[in-house]
Design a protein around this motif. Structure first.
Motif, mmCIF file in Angstrom:
data_model
loop_
_atom_site.group_PDB
_atom_site.id
_atom_site.type_symbol
_atom_site.label_atom_id
_atom_site.label_comp_id
_atom_site.label_asym_id
_atom_site.label_seq_id
_atom_site.Cartn_x
_atom_site.Cartn_y
_atom_site.Cartn_z
ATOM 1 N N GLN A 438 0.839 -1.168 -0.121
ATOM 2 C CA GLN A 438 -0.066 0.071 -0.097
ATOM 3 C C GLN A 438 0.902 1.382 0.231
ATOM 4 O O GLN A 438 2.015 1.243 0.472
ATOM 5 N N GLU A 439 0.433 2.299 -0.695
ATOM 6 C CA GLU A 439 1.101 3.509 -0.795
ATOM 7 C C GLU A 439 1.185 4.217 0.611
ATOM 8 O O GLU A 439 0.237 4.155 1.436
ATOM 9 N N SER A 440 2.386 4.675 0.948
ATOM 10 C CA SER A 440 2.735 5.328 2.346
ATOM 11 C C SER A 440 2.814 4.526 3.472
ATOM 12 O O SER A 440 2.776 5.070 4.648
ATOM 13 N N THR A 441 2.666 3.011 3.363
ATOM 14 C CA THR A 441 2.597 2.328 4.599
ATOM 15 C C THR A 441 4.072 2.347 5.087
ATOM 16 O O THR A 441 5.156 2.016 4.467
ATOM 17 N N THR A 442 4.209 2.694 6.370
ATOM 18 C CA THR A 442 5.370 2.770 7.195
ATOM 19 C C THR A 442 5.453 1.526 8.210
ATOM 20 O O THR A 442 6.413 1.255 8.573
ATOM 21 N N ILE A 466 -8.007 1.714 1.265
ATOM 22 C CA ILE A 466 -8.706 1.467 -0.095
ATOM 23 C C ILE A 466 -10.019 1.983 -0.188
ATOM 24 O O ILE A 466 -10.564 2.447 0.585
ATOM 25 N N ALA A 467 -10.053 2.496 -1.526
ATOM 26 C CA ALA A 467 -11.313 3.361 -1.932
ATOM 27 C C ALA A 467 -12.638 2.337 -1.545
ATOM 28 O O ALA A 467 -12.569 1.131 -1.670
ATOM 29 N N PRO A 468 -13.645 3.085 -1.153
ATOM 30 C CA PRO A 468 -14.909 2.533 -0.635
ATOM 31 C C PRO A 468 -15.374 1.510 -1.620
ATOM 32 O O PRO A 468 -16.134 0.548 -1.384
ATOM 33 N N ILE A 471 -13.726 -1.920 -1.805
ATOM 34 C CA ILE A 471 -13.862 -2.701 -0.616
ATOM 35 C C ILE A 471 -14.481 -4.153 -0.860
ATOM 36 O O ILE A 471 -14.109 -5.326 -0.332
ATOM 37 N N ASP A 472 -15.790 -4.101 -1.672
ATOM 38 C CA ASP A 472 -16.649 -5.274 -1.980
ATOM 39 C C ASP A 472 -15.884 -6.163 -2.959
ATOM 40 O O ASP A 472 -16.380 -7.256 -3.529
ATOM 41 N N LYS A 473 -14.821 -5.773 -3.733
ATOM 42 C CA LYS A 473 -14.201 -6.418 -4.933
ATOM 43 C C LYS A 473 -12.969 -6.858 -4.458
ATOM 44 O O LYS A 473 -12.445 -7.799 -5.441
ATOM 45 N N ILE A 474 -12.151 -6.401 -3.739
ATOM 46 C CA ILE A 474 -10.809 -6.912 -3.352
ATOM 47 C C ILE A 474 -10.568 -8.422 -3.281
ATOM 48 O O ILE A 474 -9.397 -8.848 -3.587
ATOM 49 N N PHE A 475 -11.637 -9.086 -2.744
ATOM 50 C CA PHE A 475 -11.434 -10.391 -2.839
ATOM 51 C C PHE A 475 -11.932 -11.305 -3.928
ATOM 52 O O PHE A 475 -11.852 -12.492 -3.989
ATOM 53 N N ASN A 476 -12.087 -10.854 -5.076
ATOM 54 C CA ASN A 476 -12.444 -11.376 -6.299
ATOM 55 C C ASN A 476 -11.224 -11.742 -7.033
ATOM 56 O O ASN A 476 -10.315 -11.001 -7.007
ATOM 57 N N ILE A 506 -12.900 -14.000 6.161
ATOM 58 C CA ILE A 506 -11.727 -12.710 5.843
ATOM 59 C C ILE A 506 -12.730 -11.352 5.494
ATOM 60 O O ILE A 506 -13.677 -11.338 4.979
ATOM 61 N N THR A 507 -12.453 -10.316 6.384
ATOM 62 C CA THR A 507 -12.995 -9.123 6.263
ATOM 63 C C THR A 507 -12.046 -8.002 6.179
ATOM 64 O O THR A 507 -11.003 -8.238 6.780
ATOM 65 N N CYS A 508 -12.615 -6.864 5.780
ATOM 66 C CA CYS A 508 -11.771 -5.757 5.589
ATOM 67 C C CYS A 508 -12.368 -4.390 6.299
ATOM 68 O O CYS A 508 -13.486 -4.236 5.844
ATOM 69 N N GLU A 509 -11.415 -3.675 6.793
ATOM 70 C CA GLU A 509 -12.045 -2.289 7.087
ATOM 71 C C GLU A 509 -11.138 -1.349 6.727
ATOM 72 O O GLU A 509 -9.658 -1.516 7.112
ATOM 73 N N SER A 510 -11.526 -0.166 6.172
ATOM 74 C CA SER A 510 -10.566 0.568 5.736
ATOM 75 C C SER A 510 -11.032 1.992 5.704
ATOM 76 O O SER A 510 -12.116 2.480 5.341
ATOM 77 N N SER A 511 -10.184 2.997 5.885
ATOM 78 C CA SER A 511 -10.087 4.587 5.460
ATOM 79 C C SER A 511 -8.855 4.992 5.545
ATOM 80 O O SER A 511 -7.772 4.297 5.454
ATOM 81 N N LYS A 512 -8.850 6.395 5.219
ATOM 82 C CA LYS A 512 -7.413 6.982 4.607
ATOM 83 C C LYS A 512 -6.571 6.965 5.887
ATOM 84 O O LYS A 512 -6.790 7.386 7.036
#
Length: 521
Positions: A438-442, A466-468, A471-476, A506-512
Motif C-alpha cells: 500500500q502507498e505510504s505504508t510505514t 482502499i477506496a470504498p 472494498i467489496d471487490k478486493i477478494f474477487n 476474511i473481512t476488511c475495514e479501511s479508511s484513509k
C-alpha cells in the motif's frame, strides 16, 4: 439449494422385508388360526354340553327329591354356596389342552346304587333318549359313587369312577376333557349333521343337594370339525376371500406405484440433467420411500452444484484468458519487434524490450503458480496434511523475514492450531505483502487472539487505504489496483479460499491512513 436431509419415509428394505415376512409366515398364521378356530369349536361344544347337563341334572335332582318327599327346590343354593345368586360355569377347554386317548373299557360297579336315585334315573331314561335324537349327545347320570344309573348308551351299572373328569365332579368341581374319537363308519357328507370331527368332548357336572354331591351328569359329544364348519359357512368365506384378494391387489398396486412412480420421475430428472437442464422439484408424497427422497434431494443438490461449478469454470476460464492475454500479447509484440528490427536497434532498445519480456514472463509465472495453488486449495483442501502448529513460535519465525516494518502482538490465550502449515504461511504472507504494497505504508501491525474457540489474526497498516468502491471487490479473483506493479489479483482470493475451507472468513475495514484485515480460522 434444496436441503439434502431426508424427509420421513419408510425404507424400501423394511417394505420388502415386511412383505417377505408376511408371505413366509402366512402358512404358519393359517395353521395357527385353524388351530384357534378348532379350539373355538371345542369350547362351543363344551358350552352346549354344560347347558344340557345343567337341565338334565336339575331334572334328575327334582325327581329324586319328589321320590324322597323333600321340598328343597325353593331353598336350593347353587353348588352348595351361599354367597352368590348366580354362578355361571365356564368352559375349561383351552388351546393347549391335551387330547386323551379313547376311553378304556369300564368295569361293573362294586356297590349297589341307592334305590331312590336309581328310580329317579330310570324315570328319566325315555327323556334322555328323546333328547339325544336332537342333540346327538351321549348322556349318563352317575350316583355319588360314580356308578351309571341312567344312560343313552349301554353302560348301565358300570363304574366311571376312574375317569378324571368324573373324579373332579365327585369332588364338587366341574371338569371337561377331550378324547380322540375313532369311528368304524365311513365319514358322512360335509352337509350331513352326522359329520363331526375327530375329537370328542366329555363334560362332568356335579349335582348338589344340601351342600353335598349326590350325583354327576356326564355328557359327551363329538365336536364339529373345522372343515365342516367352514363348508357350512362357505358363502361368507368366499365373499371374504374375494374381498381379501381385491384388497391385496389394491395394496400391491399402491405399493408398486409407491416405488415405480418416484423412480420414473427420478429417471426423467436424470435424463434432463444429462441434457443440461435443471432437475425438477421432486414432490414428496407421504408414502414415498425414504431412499427415493434421499436420492431426489441428492440429485437436486448434485445438479445445483454441477451448474454452479459449470458457471464457475466458465467465469474462471474467461478471467484466466483475459489475465493471460495481456502479458502474452506484450511478450509476443516485443518478440516481433525484436525479430523485425533487431539489426537496427541500439543495445539500449534491445535491453528494454528484453526487460519487458522478462517482467511479463515473471508475471505469467506468478499468475500460473497462484492459479494452481488456488485450485489446489479449493479442490483438495481436505486432503492436505495437517499439523499441530504452535502459533507464537510459528509467527515469530515467519515474521523474521520482516525485521523492521512488521510488529506483532499475541494474546496469551493463543496456544496452537491444527492446520496445514503451507496454508497458514500463504494466508499471512499475502496479507502482510498486500499491506506493505500500500502507498505510504510505514508500519504493519499483526496480532493474534482467540474468539469463540477460533484463531483471529489481524493485519493492520497505516497506508493510503482502499477506496470504498473497491472494498467489496478486493477478494474477487484477478481484481487488482496494482497491475502496473505486477499484481495478479489472486493474493486476497487465496486468503479467502483458505479461510472458507476451514469454515472461517476474511473481512476488511479501511479508511484513509488505516486498513485492517481480520482473518478467522
Amino acid at each position: 439449494m434444496i436441503n439434502s436431509r431426508s424427509a420421513a419415509g419408510i425404507p424400501i428394505r423394511w417394505l420388502l422385508l415386511g412383505t417377505n415376512a408376511i408371505v413366509f409366515l402366512l402358512p404358519l398364521f393359517a395353521l395357527f388360526g385353524f388351530r384357534i378356530y378348532d379350539t373355538y369349536l371345542l369350547r362351543q361344544t363344551e358350552r352346549q354340553l354344560i347347558a344340557q347337563a345343567i337341565f338334565v341334572g336339575e331334572a334328575w335332582r327334582a325327581a329324586l327329591l319328589d321320590i324322597e318327599n323333600k321340598v328343597e327346590l325353593h331353598n336350593f343354593k347353587p353348588l352348595g354356596r351361599d354367597d352368590a345368586a348366580f354362578i355361571p360355569i365356564e368352559p375349561v377347554i383351552d388351546l393347549g389342552i391335551e387330547i386323551l386317548p379313547p376311553q378304556p373299557k369300564v368295569q361293573k360297579c362294586s356297590q349297589i346304587p341307592q334305590r331312590n336315585a336309581q328310580l329317579a334315573a330310570q324315570a328319566m331314561m325315555p327323556l334322555l333318549k328323546r333328547v339325544q335324537v336332537f342333540t346327538l349327545s351321549a348322556i349318563r347320570i352317575l350316583d355319588a359313587n360314580g356308578c351309571v344309573i341312567a344312560t343313552t348308551r349301554s353302560e348301565l351299572g358300570m363304574s366311571l369312577y376312574t375317569a378324571p373328569e368324573v373324579q373332579a365332579a365327585l369332588d364338587g368341581i366341574y371338569n371337561a376333557v377331550t378324547r380322540k374319537r375313532i369311528s368304524d363308519e365311513p365319514a358322512p357328507p360335509l352337509n350331513d349333521i352326522r359329520r363331526r370331527g375327530n375329537v370328542r368332548v366329555f363334560a362332568a357336572l356335579p349335582i348338589f343337594a344340601a351342600g353335598k354331591v349326590i350325583g354327576v351328569v356326564r355328557i359327551s359329544r363329538t365336536s364339529m370339525s373345522a372343515i365342516r364348519s367352514l363348508w357350512l359357512n362357505r358363502r361368507g368365506l368366499l365373499i371374504a376371500g374375494f374381498t381379501c384378494c381385491f384388497l391385496i391387489i389394491i395394496a400391491s398396486c399402491i405399493f408398486t406405484a409407491a416405488i415405480t412412480r418416484p423412480l420414473r420421475r427420478l429417471s426423467n430428472d436424470a435424463k434432463s440433467v444429462t441434457q443440461g437442464s435443471q432437475a425438477s422439484h421432486f414432490a414428496h408424497k407421504p408414502w414415498t420411500p425414504a431412499e427415493f427422497k434421499d436420492l431426489a434431494n441428492s440429485l437436486a443438490v448434485m445438479t445445483t452444484k454441477l451448474h454452479e461449478r459449470a458457471e464457475y469454470i466458465s467465469a474462471y476460464t474467461a478471467n484466466i484468458a483475459h489475465e493471460l492475454k495481456t502479458p502474452i500479447t506484450a511478450i509476443r509484440g516485443a518478440a516481433e519487434l525484436l525479430n523485425d528490427n533487431i539489426a537496427t536497434m541500439t543495445i539500449e532498445q534491445r535491453q528494454r524490450f528484453l526487460t519487458n519480456i522478462e517482467a511479463d514472463a515473471l508475471r505469467l509465472e506468478r499468475l500460473v503458480t497462484q492459479l494452481l495453488y488456488l485450485a489446489k486449495i479449493e479442490n483438495s483442501a481436505s486432503n492436505l496434511p495437517v499439523e499441530e502448529i504452535d502459533v507464537h513460535t510459528f509467527l515469530k519465525q515467519m515474521l523474521s523475514r520482516y525485521p523492521e516494518r512488521v510488529h506483532f502482538d499475541i494474546d496469551s490465550r493463543v496456544t496452537s492450531i491444527s492446520m496445514n502449515p503451507e496454508q497458514l504461511v500463504s494466508a499471512i504472507t499475502n496479507l502482510i505483502d498486500n499491506a506493505l504494497e500500500q502507498e505510504s505504508t510505514t508500519r504493519v501491525e499483526l496480532s493474534a487472539m482467540v474468539e469463540d474457540d477460533r484463531l483471529v489474526i489481524t493485519v493492520a497498516d497505516n497506508g493510503s487505504g482502499i477506496a470504498p468502491e473497491y472494498i467489496d471487490k478486493i477478494f474477487n479473483r484477478f481484481f487488482t489496483t496494482k497491475a502496473e506493479r505486477g499484481g495478479t489479483g489472486l493474493g486476497l482470493s487465496l486468503v479467502k479460499a483458505i479461510a472458507e475451507t476451514r469454515g472461517g472468513k476474511i473481512t476488511c475495514e479501511s479508511s484513509k491512513g488505516h486498513t485492517k484485515f481480520n482473518l478467522v480460522l
